[in-house]
Motif scaffolding. Sequence first.
Motif, short mmCIF file in Angstrom:
data_model
loop_
_atom_site.label_atom_id
_atom_site.label_comp_id
_atom_site.label_asym_id
_atom_site.label_seq_id
_atom_site.Cartn_x
_atom_site.Cartn_y
_atom_site.Cartn_z
N THR A 210 -9.39 -4.31 -7.88
CA THR A 210 -8.72 -4.27 -6.73
C THR A 210 -7.31 -5.68 -7.10
O THR A 210 -7.56 -6.38 -7.10
N ARG B 71 -6.19 -1.84 -2.65
CA ARG B 71 -7.12 -0.72 -3.78
C ARG B 71 -7.57 -1.00 -5.24
O ARG B 71 -6.72 -1.73 -5.96
N THR C 42 0.57 -1.10 -0.03
CA THR C 42 0.08 0.11 0.37
C THR C 42 0.55 1.15 -0.03
O THR C 42 0.13 2.73 -0.18
#
Length: 347
Positions: free
Chosen positions: A207, A213, A120
């Motif tokens: 995703t 995300r 991330t």
Amino acid sequence: MTDVNKTNTPWVTECLEDGFFSHCYLATGAFGSKPQVSNLARNLSTGRIFDLASLTKALVTAPLVYFYCTKGCLSIDQRFSYYLPHLLPQPFDRMTIHDLLAHRSGLPPWRNFWINRLDTSSPRFMQRKERLDLVSDVLKRVDLKPEAGEAYSDIGFIALGILLEKIMAKDLNEAFMEFCEQELAYSSDEWGFAPDIVSQDFISTGTCALRKRALVGEVHDENCAALGSIAGHAGLFSSGNALLGYLESLSRHPKMSRFLSLNAQAAMDGHPMFGLRVGDDPSSSPFGNGHAIGHLGFTGTAFWLDWNRQIYGLVLSNRVVSGRVNPRIKTFRKEAFSFLQSIHHDS
């Protein structure tokens, strides 16, 4: 542009209703003439720029390698190790630039470049030197044994992308944009590698489990993402219209027309290709009777050129939005290219 008759594409409507993809673009035509186009989506008000995935190999890396060979910066028959002597291990010391373009280098199809590097917090972009260092590091520590016979290889095109950046002393994206604008006299706001600013024009590819995300304007391919969103095997984004404009520009340029002709002749003769592929599998062969040249993309994209007839077929989708693996893509492509081929039979 003329709309393809949407009443003849119930299989597209079915895919949209089933959620196999949310966007689809179909186009066919003859070079130098107006294309027939259909752009279908659940919501036509947003989304027209697709992640082209491995089409990057055929649209960016291979044309640039060929172009710089014509300028004398590279030689297609020279060993790769002549330009980058320490990037690949000893078993691949004798392979040439042409070997890499034709997927006959013996390099394996894939290795993991993203492990412990993509999450991330990973930066979307990196400097050219960082990319070279990462590729070099991975290829030194993973097992690279030559494959038997011809083996389609992402690694080969990652290496070619690094080679182009070294020869041109600039990012692959920057070099490609200069090639389009200065050599082909072609430009578009809907064309290029991952942008700094993402608009609603970009179509989601689902995703990412690693990045946690939804990917919109971010490359789907994890290895490309780990390499800073710019690589020789993936990373290009485009709308259907922008891609048609690029193909038209390639077909008009003397050197790049020669590049397409060489690939078409190699496909006909069964000789090693120059960066494109032969559309001879069941999902592609309906267009060009198995002799078309072009490429497939993992995200649900494909283009094929019947160079002898000077016609093209283009199918773009975001089929990975419904999952990475689904055999339905083969059936869909076959239906799509059969339909696009029938338009030329009827005309």
